[in-house]
Design an enzyme around this catalytic site. Structure first.
Site, PDB file in Angstrom:
ATOM      1  CG  ASP A  56      10.222  20.247 -36.779  1.00  0.00           C
ATOM      2  OD1 ASP A  56       9.627  21.298 -36.577  1.00  0.00           O
ATOM      3  OD2 ASP A  56      10.144  19.203 -36.267  1.00  0.00           O
ATOM      4  CD  GLU A 104       9.987  17.870 -32.145  1.00  0.00           C
ATOM      5  OE1 GLU A 104      10.461  18.867 -32.812  1.00  0.00           O
ATOM      6  OE2 GLU A 104       9.786  18.127 -30.991  1.00  0.00           O
ATOM      7  CE  LYS A 144      10.927  20.092 -27.604  1.00  0.00           C
ATOM      8  NZ  LYS A 144       9.981  19.998 -28.618  1.00  0.00           N
TER       9      LYS A 144
END
Lengths: 448, 563
Positions: free
Chosen positions: B168, B145, B68
């Protein structure tokens, strides 16, 4: 606008948001973008009307003032010497702090005592204060990193501490370049941030120093052996750094040399410890000499042509063989040649008159009477002005008046410190810096 | 059926909204976390998830993980001699998640909500969308997210008007989002982050410290070392010290890492967490004291040093009742339910914010002369943290007489000069000749709710419209390339889903064989040989028995197994 929200004028942000929410639920922003945009604009307009904080220009949190005395109290309580930053070779900062109060799982620890400022935090903050107080930028940076990483500095207090840290680090040429750059990048000071209105001049200075360091690094990179630069560029860079050409100027491009010299002038205040301004003046003198020689050579040709033309013209005129074409063309040719000569002479005159500029410091001073030329006298003058502004700060009307005098006092002191450093008067510079810190502390605690 | 997918750097999850609650779907092994790893087996078939991750130390050249991080670049990752784009590897993970969801729900899945880090840029988002297309999923929307995390918490909120801050820290990215929830609206007020800061960086830092200290001068297989460090990092979340042991030249090397030491090593990374938090608060004009909750998300947020830092910055405790590893997937499932208009969710609407400023390159003329021009000035059109979807336009004019063309370059970033920002694409316009300043062009930026950008330029005199096709950007795949890659992926042989358990067990046994020495090693080797022989006989009952036997043996020996 109120119609768009479906309510009458009102000044309750909650009611406005409620109306917006009701309308928003009835439309699909992805399908009807225009309607959503209108609704959104109406909301923002209505909130601005009510003076809701979310729609106002941002004012940074007024930091709680930091009192060096308070930090000293903490240290007195502890009765221990300041911890010194660990000098670790692999990292240029870092400080291991033992913290007995670390709990493995914060939820399990219901009384959450570690949320209070623990003893080690106070020691760390005290050490940071002390480092800032004794103007040890390297130590202060190390302490600040540790304090920031462990959360010893809460969000509210960080901006004020950062201001002080940068004010110290930016003036300290002993702070190594990578360390300074790392500091600026980590805390977002490497970019202009217009929203941080509290310290624009300090930010400008930090940016100026970063720009100067970048310029110097690129110069050094070009000068390095086997650098991906042409021989001429590399030679120019080496010449600028004073590595070659003490007695004989190597072949470099005149225009490029002048460009580099001009760039140096803008960064001079930050780099004078690495590139001697006298050397730059010397180079400039050489550049000027070459320029003059070049202009004179360039002027010789039209001059010879002109004189020769006049001679021919006179000879032909006296012989009586002058054609009509020549009579018409000659004044034009002469005018063009004269114009070229005039331009060259003006350039020469400008070059001869122009003297090397001495940059007085990174900050500019606007003054009524104008500073004296002699450096020593100028230093005294700057200090005097700063004290006058500081006194005026007390008498000025609260708010913008005192802020203006405060900013004046600060500017004069910044200049004075830079000048003292340049003159090599370390004690004076230190005394002035302490004075500056005092004035700042007074202003922050009493005027904001 | 729409599912919500958290496509993570380290682990991926799939969730669905069902009967008024979020359900996370287990994979073939019964775990909800599927490691984002892809490997190539000896037989040429593709392995996804745990079997692939277990093979990472033993077959590093045949396995890829943490891809990713390369989304939006044209970097190829190699499995053996076959190169894959990050989108393709992500697509393989997505495909496996899709298969799990289909097996669990008993109906075909064709649409998905995929979560992306809030700080992903346009190129990275487009790549994520392409990965969905490659996996045969229609990506209904991309969801950031932190927003997902806030949605998951929004369901159980007690107060109606509240400001939430989501912090996050995932495997590869750090995101901060400030959300305002009022009257059934979830509004993202500000987003900031660092797309190169995550749990993997903490592992990197420890690996570097190991190589500088006790491991100096010896070469250890990087994947095996990383695995050990990852284990130590997890152990330090609960314990005070952890041991990293690697085998070098048949001799074990052990290094005990104390928590304090780990925190000192991670200090430079922890320091970087502060700036995005400050920026989000500043952009939203919110005082830290007025936040009602601080929510933790992302697997790496379980590190005590991180939790302590966040709590102390705000002088209060953050919340993480919903497991930080699951919260994003649960939020994505909520969003999927909202889009499918499930009962019980109709009341929530959400709006997101643009994470970056978007604009074009301009030239500023401050005098009459050609030399009195500044080149490369960035002109913002959509400012960062504008609520999206948004559509804004700006008018530009020609600068030269008889200018025949205009080159509109689209940039993303916050710097004044375009050279410090990221080029997203460019648009070439043909213009009718005329004096400077007569031709005007309207440049309109439209930013949709997935954070994808469309640029239209309209020449006002002729009414000609040009729409931006991102060209020359290596990170974005063109539609024809997607089709080609899709055909390529279809040819790949995938391991049958019901075989996953056996493959994972074999991979785990192989890893243990390499990690251990002496008697233990021999035991694992023998057991594995017997198990493989049983598999070849293809008697289902015998295989089941052998599998549970081997599994028990490995459990008794292997204390370093983690999900």
């Amino acid at each position: 606008m109120w119609d768009e929200l479906g309510i009458g004028p009102c000044d309750d942000p909650k009611a406005i948001r409620r109306a917006y929410a009701a309308r928003l639920k009835k439309l699909d922003p992805d399908k009807d973008l225009a309607a959503f945009t209108r609704l959104r604009e109406a909301l923002e307009w209505a909130l601005a009307e009510t003076g809701d904080a979310a729609a106002q220009p941002f004012r940074p949190n007024r930091a709680r003032p930091q009192h060096p005395e308070a930090a000293q109290d903490v240290l007195d309580d502890l009765g221990e010497p300041f911890p010194q930053p660990a000098r670790d070779e692999s990292r240029n900062y870092g400080l291991a702090i033992s913290d007995d109060l670390v709990v493995s799982d914060i939820v399990a620890d219901a009384d959450s005592k570690w949320l209070d400022v623990a003893a080690s935090d106070r020691a760390l903050l005290g050490a940071l204060e002390s480092a800032l107080g004794r103007r040890d930028a390297a130590a202060a940076m190390a302490f600040f990193y540790s304090a920031a990483a462990t959360g010893a500095v809460p969000l509210h207090d960080a901006p004020a501490l950062l201001d002080r840290l940068f004010a110290l680090a930016v003036e300290d040429t002993k702070v190594e370049r990578p360390a300074f750059r790392h500091l600026a990048r980590t805390f977002g000071w490497d970019r202009a941030a217009p929203e941080q209105g509290a310290t624009p001049e300090l930010r400008q200075r930090v940016l100026a120093r970063l720009a100067a360091e970048d310029w110097y690094d690129s110069l050094a990179a070009t000068a390095a052996p086997r650098a991906p630069a042409t021989r001429k560029q590399a030679n120019l860079a080496r010449l600028m750094l004073g590595r070659i050409g003490r007695y004989r100027t190597p072949r470099v491009d005149r225009v490029e040399l002048k460009k580099r010299l001009d760039e140096f002038r803008t960064h001079e205040a930050w780099l004078c410890d690495r590139i001697d301004p006298a050397w730059a003046n010397n180079l400039e003198k050489r550049w000027r000499r070459r320029e003059i020689v070049w202009l004179v050579l360039l002027g010789l040709l039209p001059l010879v042509m002109l004189l020769n033309g006049i001679r021919l013209f006179v000879a032909e005129a006296s012989a009586g063989t002058l054609s009509l074409g020549v009579i018409v063309a000659a004044p034009f040719v002469a005018a063009v040649l004269l114009w070229i000569l005039k331009v060259l002479v003006t350039e020469l005159y400008k070059l001869a008159k122009e003297r090397p500029v001495t940059v007085t410091g990174p900050a500019t001073v606007e003054s009524v009477s104008g500073p004296p030329d002699d450096a020593e006298a100028r230093l005294r003058w700057l200090e005097q002005r700063a004290e006058l502004a500081y006194e005026a700060m007390y008498d000025a009307p609260a708010g913008s008046g005192s802020a203006a005098y405060y900013s004046d006092a600060k500017e004069f002191l910044y200049d004075a410190i830079a000048l003292a450093n340049r003159l090599g008067q370390v004690e004076t510079a230190e005394r002035l810096s302490r004075r500056l810190a005092h004035i700042k502390a007074v202003y922050r605690s009493q005027f904001i | 059926m729409i599912v919500g997918i958290d496509l993570g750097t380290t682990n991926s999850l799939v969730g669905v909204w069902r009967d008024g609650a979020t359900v996370l779907i287990p994979n073939a092994l019964g775990h909800t976390l599927t490691p984002s790893a892809v490997g190539l087996g000896e037989d040429g078939a593709i392995l996804v998830g745990l079997p692939a991750r277990e093979r990472l130390p033993t077959h590093p050249a045949l396995t890829a993980a943490a891809f990713k991080r390369y989304m939006g670049t044209d970097r190829l990752l190699f499995l053996g001699d076959k190169g894959f784009r990050p989108e393709e590897l992500s697509a393989l993970v997505l495909r496996s998640l899709k298969a799990d969801a289909e097996a669990y729900l008993g109906e075909p899945i064709d649409e998905a909500i995929i979560s992306v880090p809030a700080y992903f840029n346009d190129v990275q988002r487009k790549a994520t969308k392409a990965a969905g297309a490659l996996a045969g999923l229609k990506v209904n929307r991309l969801l950031t997210e932190p927003t997902a995390a806030a949605l998951a918490y929004g369901l159980e909120a007690q107060v109606d008007d509240e400001l939430l801050l989501v912090v996050d820290l995932g495997g590869g990215t750090f995101d901060v989002s400030l959300l305002h929830r009022f009257e059934g609206v979830m509004e993202v007020r500000a987003t900031a982050g660092d797309s190169w800061l995550g749990g993997e960086d903490f592992v990197d830092a420890v690996v570097a410290a190991f190589q500088a200290g006790p491991g100096a001068g010896i070469s250890v297989a990087p994947a095996a070392l990383r695995r050990q460090v990852e284990l130590a990092k997890r152990a330090l979340s609960t314990g005070d010290s952890a041991t990293i042991s690697v085998v070098h030249d048949g001799k074990p090397i052990e290094w005990t890492l104390g928590r304090e030491q780990f925190e000192t090593i991670s200090e430079p990374l922890l320091v970087r967490l502060r700036a995005p938090i400050e920026r989000a608060l500043r952009d939203a004009r919110v005082d830290p004291d007025s936040l009602s909750r601080i929510i933790l998300a992302g697997g790496a947020s379980q590190m005590p040093a991180f939790r302590r830092l966040i709590a102390r910055l705000f002088r209060r405790l953050p919340v993480y009742q919903i497991s930080p590893e699951e919260v994003v997937a649960r939020g994505a499932a909520v969003r999927a339910g909202m889009i499918a208009r499930e009962v019980g969710l109709e009341e929530t609407v959400m709006t997101d914010a643009a994470p970056f400023t978007l604009g074009i390159e301009t030239l500023v003329q401050h005098g009459k002369l050609a030399s009195e021009r500044s080149h490369g000035i960035f002109m913002p059109i959509i400012e960062r943290n504008t609520v999206i979807p948004a559509s804004r336009s700006s008018v530009v004019t020609t600068v030269d007489n008889n200018q025949r063309a205009m080159n509109v370059k689209v940039f993303q970033g916050e710097s004044r000069l375009v050279k410090d920002n990221i080029l997203l694409g460019e648009l070439n316009l043909k213009l009718p000749p005329g004096p400077a300043g007569r031709e005007t062009v309207d440049v309109r930026f439209t930013y949709d709710s997935s954070g994808l950008l469309e640029v239209r330029a309209t020449t006002l005199s002729t009414g000609r419209v040009e729409t931006l096709v991102i060209e020359g950007n290596p990170g974005v795949m063109q539609p024809d390339e997607i089709a080609r890659r899709l055909a390529g992926l279809a040819k790949l042989k995938l391991h049958p889903r019901d075989d996953t358990e056996n493959r994972a067990l074999i991979a785990r046994a192989e890893r243990l064989f390499e990690e251990r020495l002496g008697d233990e090693r021999a035991t694992v080797g023998n057991a594995l040989a017997i198990f493989i022989a049983t598999l070849d006989r293809q008697i289902p009952d015998a295989i089941r028995e052998a599998r549970s036997g081997l599994s028990e043996l490995l459990d008794s020996m292997d204390h370093s197994f983690f999900l």
